[in-house]
Design an enzyme around this catalytic site. Structure first.
Site, mmCIF file in Angstrom:
data_model
loop_
_atom_site.group_PDB
_atom_site.id
_atom_site.type_symbol
_atom_site.label_atom_id
_atom_site.label_comp_id
_atom_site.label_asym_id
_atom_site.label_seq_id
_atom_site.Cartn_x
_atom_site.Cartn_y
_atom_site.Cartn_z
ATOM 1 N N HIS A 269 -5.875 1.879 -4.317
ATOM 2 C CA HIS A 269 -4.987 1.336 -3.287
ATOM 3 C C HIS A 269 -4.595 -0.102 -3.605
ATOM 4 C CE1 HIS A 269 -8.249 -0.793 -0.599
ATOM 5 N NE2 HIS A 269 -8.663 -0.711 -1.846
ATOM 6 N N HIS B 182 -2.528 1.129 6.844
ATOM 7 C CA HIS B 182 -2.948 1.056 5.436
ATOM 8 C C HIS B 182 -3.141 2.469 4.888
ATOM 9 C CE1 HIS B 182 -4.406 -0.860 1.835
ATOM 10 N NE2 HIS B 182 -5.481 -0.095 1.840
ATOM 11 N N CYS C 11 0.814 -1.228 0.000
ATOM 12 C CA CYS C 11 0.000 0.000 0.000
ATOM 13 C C CYS C 11 0.845 1.274 0.000
ATOM 14 C CB CYS C 11 -0.970 -0.021 1.176
ATOM 15 S SG CYS C 11 -0.197 0.044 2.815
#
Length: 398
Positions: free
Chosen positions: A370, A358, A310
């Site tokens: 993402h 994240h 990520c």
């Protein structure tokens, strides 16, 4: 979360956001299924749906947290190795200088012996052309010998200091390497457990899988609905802001009629507009890059070009726009200005979970791009993909 993970900055949390719940929308769906199963233990020895959901949820989160810890350790190791190489080069150069100094001192001593300068003081006095010559020779030789000795002592001291630094750096590098290896082992263990949990999910009956798919679809629809609601809020806020700016500008122009005031107002507006336009230009480049990565796999620790985690994706996207971001999520969250969710613009970074494990890049209308998790691919998705409660903060990086 791995126990050896370094403490992360808490960042600025969006007001009104509750504590995190589930890591993925799919897992949330399983939780709903578990309600129909009454969360009761299975009579055939199989774990209940609730147990499977909880285990997979924890493992996904642990895997992503471990990824950031690994990334930080990898960066630190690289920096330490560079410092060690620099120290080794310095030691080599200083050693060479030391050897040259010793050679020079040896040559000087040999010259003294050949010219008789090393003879006893009485002989030197008797052989001198005059008493003044004796005193001049003795003083000169003393100064030269002292200077040479000081040079050697200096090099020896420098070599000792540098060697000590090299030993410290080598020891530090060894420690970091061992730590990195431990992280790899820990991640492999998490992946093994993750595979087991996935297997349990795959062992669901056909009826359970069908119900799961239906619930997942509803969760996606709800996430999309929330994204559309955010888009409406943002549009209304922007419209109100534009109306206020226009009204203020008109009022100022009408009431003052001043050339200087008008000039100042125009300059201020122009500066703000230029700043906004500059960010929009950079953000567009970052988003173009991110969109080009859609479909590539999530791989822990990856920074491209064939796969990403990520934070690796967000770092690479903004790098394409000429902006350097740190490697990890818990460093990226401090690499810009925190803004409210309703003020989010395309290009902003959206962070998730209390431990900031994240991140995605906002594209507007409540959507983001993402790299979601192990086993998934870079994709465009609602920022509410796992509910509003896990959204941590929004950061404008440039």
């Amino acid at each position: 979360m791995a126990p050896h993970r370094k403490a992360r900055p808490s960042g600025t949390r969006i007001a009104g956001i509750r504590t995190p719940v589930l890591a993925t929308a799919a897992l949330t769906s399983v939780a709903l299924l578990s309600q129909t199963a009454n969360a009761a233990p299975s009579t055939d020895g199989r774990p209940s749906l609730e147990e499977v959901e909880k285990k997979v949820d924890e493992l996904y989160h642990q895997a992503e947290s471990a990824t950031d810890t690994y990334n930080a350790a990898k960066e630190k190791t690289a920096r330490q190795r560079k410092r060690v190489d620099t120290l080794l080069d310095d030691v080599a150069k200083r050693t060479q200088k030391l050897n040259e100094a010793r050679d020079e001192l040896g040559s000087f001593a040999a010259a003294q012996y050949r010219t008789g300068a090393a003879a006893p003081d009485t002989a030197t006095f008797l052989l001198a052309d005059s008493p003044q010559d004796y005193f001049d020779q003795t003083q000169l030789m003393g100064r030269l010998t002292s200077r040479q000795k000081d040079a050697v002592d200096e090099y020896v001291t420098e070599q000792s200091t540098t060697m000590q630094k090299r030993r410290e750096a080598t020891k530090s590098l060894q420690t970091l390497t061992e730590s990195q290896e431990k992280l790899r082992t820990t991640k492999a263990d998490v992946q093994k457990k993750l595979a087991t949990a996935r297997q349990l999910l795959s062992d669901l009956t056909a009826e359970e899988k069908a119900r799961l798919a239906a619930i997942e679809k509803k969760k996606q629809e709800e996430a999309q609905r929330q994204a559309e609601e955010l888009a409406r809020q943002q549009a209304a806020r922007q419209q109100a802001s534009s109306g206020t700016t226009t009204g203020t500008s008109g009022s100022s122009s009408t009431s003052t009629g001043s050339t200087s005031t008008g000039s100042t107002s125009t300059g201020s507006t122009s500066t703000g507009s230029t700043s906004t336009d500059t960010y929009a230009t950079k953000a567009a480049k970052a988003l173009d890059f991110a969109r080009a990565q859609i479909g590539k796999p999530y791989v822990w620790g990856a920074t491209g070009p064939d796969s990403y985690d990520c934070s690796g994706l967000t770092q690479a996207a903004w790098k394409a726009a000429g902006v350097t971001l740190p490697r990890t999520t818990y460093d990226q969250v401090n690499a810009g200005t925190t803004v409210s969710l309703t003020d989010a613009r395309p290009g902003d970074l959206i962070f998730f979970y209390d431990d900031i494990s994240h991140v995605g890049i906002y594209i507007g209308n409540g959507m983001m791009i993402h790299a979601p998790k192990p086993g998934a691919y870079v994709r465009e998705e609602s920022i509410y993909y796992a509910g509003a409660s896990i959204i941590h903060s929004v950061v404008r990086p440039a």
